[in-house]
Design a protein around this motif. Structure first.
Motif, PDB file in Angstrom:
ATOM      1  N   PRO A   1      33.594  30.813 -20.727  1.00 34.15           N
ATOM      2  CA  PRO A   1      33.856  31.957 -21.605  1.00 34.15           C
ATOM      3  C   PRO A   1      32.816  33.079 -21.509  1.00 34.15           C
ATOM      4  CG  PRO A   1      32.927  30.163 -22.858  1.00 34.15           C
ATOM      5  CD  PRO A   1      33.121  29.658 -21.456  1.00 34.15           C
ATOM      6  N   TYR A   2      31.702  32.875 -20.846  1.00 30.85           N
ATOM      7  CA  TYR A   2      30.634  33.875 -20.769  1.00 30.85           C
ATOM      8  C   TYR A   2      29.896  33.698 -19.447  1.00 30.85           C
ATOM      9  CZ  TYR A   2      27.599  29.972 -21.331  1.00 30.85           C
ATOM     10  OH  TYR A   2      26.973  28.784 -21.113  1.00 30.85           O
ATOM     11  N   MET A   3      29.073  34.670 -19.103  1.00 29.15           N
ATOM     12  CA  MET A   3      28.175  34.527 -17.960  1.00 29.15           C
ATOM     13  C   MET A   3      26.880  35.258 -18.298  1.00 29.15           C
ATOM     14  SD  MET A   3      28.641  35.460 -13.908  1.00 29.15           S
ATOM     15  CE  MET A   3      28.937  37.185 -14.183  1.00 29.15           C
ATOM     16  N   MET A   4      25.766  34.646 -17.986  1.00 32.53           N
ATOM     17  CA  MET A   4      24.474  35.285 -18.182  1.00 32.53           C
ATOM     18  C   MET A   4      24.072  36.024 -16.917  1.00 32.53           C
ATOM     19  SD  MET A   4      22.320  32.575 -20.428  1.00 32.53           S
ATOM     20  CE  MET A   4      21.956  31.588 -19.013  1.00 32.53           C
ATOM     21  N   ASN A   5      23.378  37.118 -17.098  1.00 33.66           N
ATOM     22  CA  ASN A   5      22.858  37.929 -16.007  1.00 33.66           C
ATOM     23  C   ASN A   5      21.339  37.944 -16.157  1.00 33.66           C
ATOM     24  OD1 ASN A   5      21.598  40.669 -15.377  1.00 33.66           O
ATOM     25  ND2 ASN A   5      23.487  40.825 -14.213  1.00 33.66           N
ATOM     26  N   PHE A   6      20.634  37.567 -15.101  1.00 30.30           N
ATOM     27  CA  PHE A   6      19.171  37.563 -15.110  1.00 30.30           C
ATOM     28  C   PHE A   6      18.648  38.611 -14.148  1.00 30.30           C
ATOM     29  CE2 PHE A   6      20.324  33.146 -16.111  1.00 30.30           C
ATOM     30  CZ  PHE A   6      19.621  32.959 -17.291  1.00 30.30           C
ATOM     31  N   ARG A   7      17.719  39.436 -14.601  1.00 29.55           N
ATOM     32  CA  ARG A   7      17.046  40.397 -13.726  1.00 29.55           C
ATOM     33  C   ARG A   7      16.093  39.646 -12.816  1.00 29.55           C
ATOM     34  NH1 ARG A   7      16.310  46.003 -16.260  1.00 29.55           N
ATOM     35  NH2 ARG A   7      14.716  46.265 -14.674  1.00 29.55           N
TER      36      ARG A   7
ATOM     37  N   ALA B   1      22.912  23.446 -13.649  1.00 29.31           N
ATOM     38  CA  ALA B   1      23.128  22.002 -13.573  1.00 29.31           C
ATOM     39  C   ALA B   1      24.425  21.546 -14.251  1.00 29.31           C
ATOM     40  CB  ALA B   1      21.938  21.262 -14.188  1.00 29.31           C
ATOM     41  N   GLU B   2      24.980  22.369 -15.122  1.00 28.92           N
ATOM     42  CA  GLU B   2      26.249  22.035 -15.772  1.00 28.92           C
ATOM     43  C   GLU B   2      27.391  22.875 -15.195  1.00 28.92           C
ATOM     44  OE1 GLU B   2      26.183  21.549 -19.994  1.00 28.92           O
ATOM     45  OE2 GLU B   2      24.558  20.092 -19.882  1.00 28.92           O
ATOM     46  N   ASP B   3      27.178  23.448 -14.023  1.00 28.30           N
ATOM     47  CA  ASP B   3      28.159  24.215 -13.258  1.00 28.30           C
ATOM     48  C   ASP B   3      28.581  25.516 -13.927  1.00 28.30           C
ATOM     49  OD1 ASP B   3      29.272  24.233 -10.700  1.00 28.30           O
ATOM     50  OD2 ASP B   3      31.241  23.671 -11.467  1.00 28.30           O
ATOM     51  N   ASN B   4      27.695  26.103 -14.732  1.00 29.58           N
ATOM     52  CA  ASN B   4      27.931  27.423 -15.311  1.00 29.58           C
ATOM     53  C   ASN B   4      27.486  28.471 -14.298  1.00 29.58           C
ATOM     54  OD1 ASN B   4      28.657  26.601 -18.084  1.00 29.58           O
ATOM     55  ND2 ASN B   4      26.547  25.854 -18.105  1.00 29.58           N
ATOM     56  N   ARG B   5      28.380  29.375 -13.942  1.00 32.69           N
ATOM     57  CA  ARG B   5      28.038  30.454 -13.016  1.00 32.69           C
ATOM     58  C   ARG B   5      27.160  31.461 -13.753  1.00 32.69           C
ATOM     59  NH1 ARG B   5      30.997  33.252  -8.407  1.00 32.69           N
ATOM     60  NH2 ARG B   5      30.694  35.482  -8.690  1.00 32.69           N
ATOM     61  N   PHE B   6      26.072  31.900 -13.108  1.00 34.27           N
ATOM     62  CA  PHE B   6      25.239  32.958 -13.662  1.00 34.27           C
ATOM     63  C   PHE B   6      24.994  33.999 -12.590  1.00 34.27           C
ATOM     64  CE2 PHE B   6      22.323  29.656 -12.202  1.00 34.27           C
ATOM     65  CZ  PHE B   6      21.365  30.359 -11.486  1.00 34.27           C
ATOM     66  N   GLU B   7      24.636  35.193 -13.046  1.00 31.33           N
ATOM     67  CA  GLU B   7      24.459  36.316 -12.142  1.00 31.33           C
ATOM     68  C   GLU B   7      22.981  36.658 -12.045  1.00 31.33           C
ATOM     69  OE1 GLU B   7      27.272  39.967 -11.690  1.00 31.33           O
ATOM     70  OE2 GLU B   7      26.028  40.265 -13.493  1.00 31.33           O
ATOM     71  N   LEU B   8      22.554  37.021 -10.856  1.00 28.40           N
ATOM     72  CA  LEU B   8      21.203  37.504 -10.618  1.00 28.40           C
ATOM     73  C   LEU B   8      21.311  38.967 -10.216  1.00 28.40           C
ATOM     74  CD1 LEU B   8      20.021  34.408  -8.610  1.00 28.40           C
ATOM     75  CD2 LEU B   8      19.331  35.014 -10.941  1.00 28.40           C
ATOM     76  N   TRP B   9      20.481  39.807 -10.826  1.00 35.05           N
ATOM     77  CA  TRP B   9      20.571  41.251 -10.628  1.00 35.05           C
ATOM     78  C   TRP B   9      19.221  41.814 -10.236  1.00 35.05           C
ATOM     79  CZ3 TRP B   9      19.726  45.030 -15.068  1.00 35.05           C
ATOM     80  CH2 TRP B   9      19.920  46.352 -14.657  1.00 35.05           C
ATOM     81  N   GLN B  10      19.192  42.456  -9.097  1.00 39.72           N
ATOM     82  CA  GLN B  10      18.004  43.209  -8.676  1.00 39.72           C
ATOM     83  C   GLN B  10      18.342  44.679  -8.900  1.00 39.72           C
ATOM     84  OE1 GLN B  10      16.492  42.428  -4.695  1.00 39.72           O
ATOM     85  NE2 GLN B  10      15.728  44.519  -4.567  1.00 39.72           N
TER      86      GLN B  10
END
Length: 122
Positions: free
Chosen positions: A66-72, A108-117
């Protein structure tokens, strides 16, 4: 009318919270505090994006997510290489555009997350 001024936090539900916290410490270097989270301090010019996507979007990968986190990150290529070297599942695609560079991986729980440069100066 009062208005929201930003994103104050992101909260995750986990099957094994302790193990998932440890995964984020090991693979993304997030320094988890005693209370189970981390407070990121923004620098001048930092931004946080909020958006609502259509139900059938494939941007989040799984329809059950239901959500996705984005990390800089400062260096997307180095972060993706580090994750791959550690055996983390990393999506092959990388997007380059006016808003910066984007890559994706799975925790580790197969949640897709985004990495942003972000582009320089953002």
């Amino acid at each position: 009318m009062q208005r929201v001024t930003g994103i104050g936090g992101v909260f995750l539900r986990a099957r094994d919270a302790e193990a998932l916290r440890a995964w984020y410490v090991t693979h993304l270097g997030i320094d988890v505090s005693e209370w189970g989270g981390h407070t990121f301090r923004w620098h001048a010019g930092g931004t946080t994006t909020w958006t609502v996507l259509e139900k059938d979007t494939d941007y989040l990968d799984s329809p059950d997510q239901p959500y996705m986190m984005n990390f800089r990150v400062d260096d997307l290529d180095a972060m993706l290489a580090q994750l791959r070297a550690a055996g983390v599942r990393v999506a092959e695609e990388v997007e380059d555009g006016e808003f910066g560079r984007f890559g994706w991986a799975y925790d580790a729980e197969d949640n897709r997350f985004e990495l942003w440069q972000p582009p320089r100066g953002r």
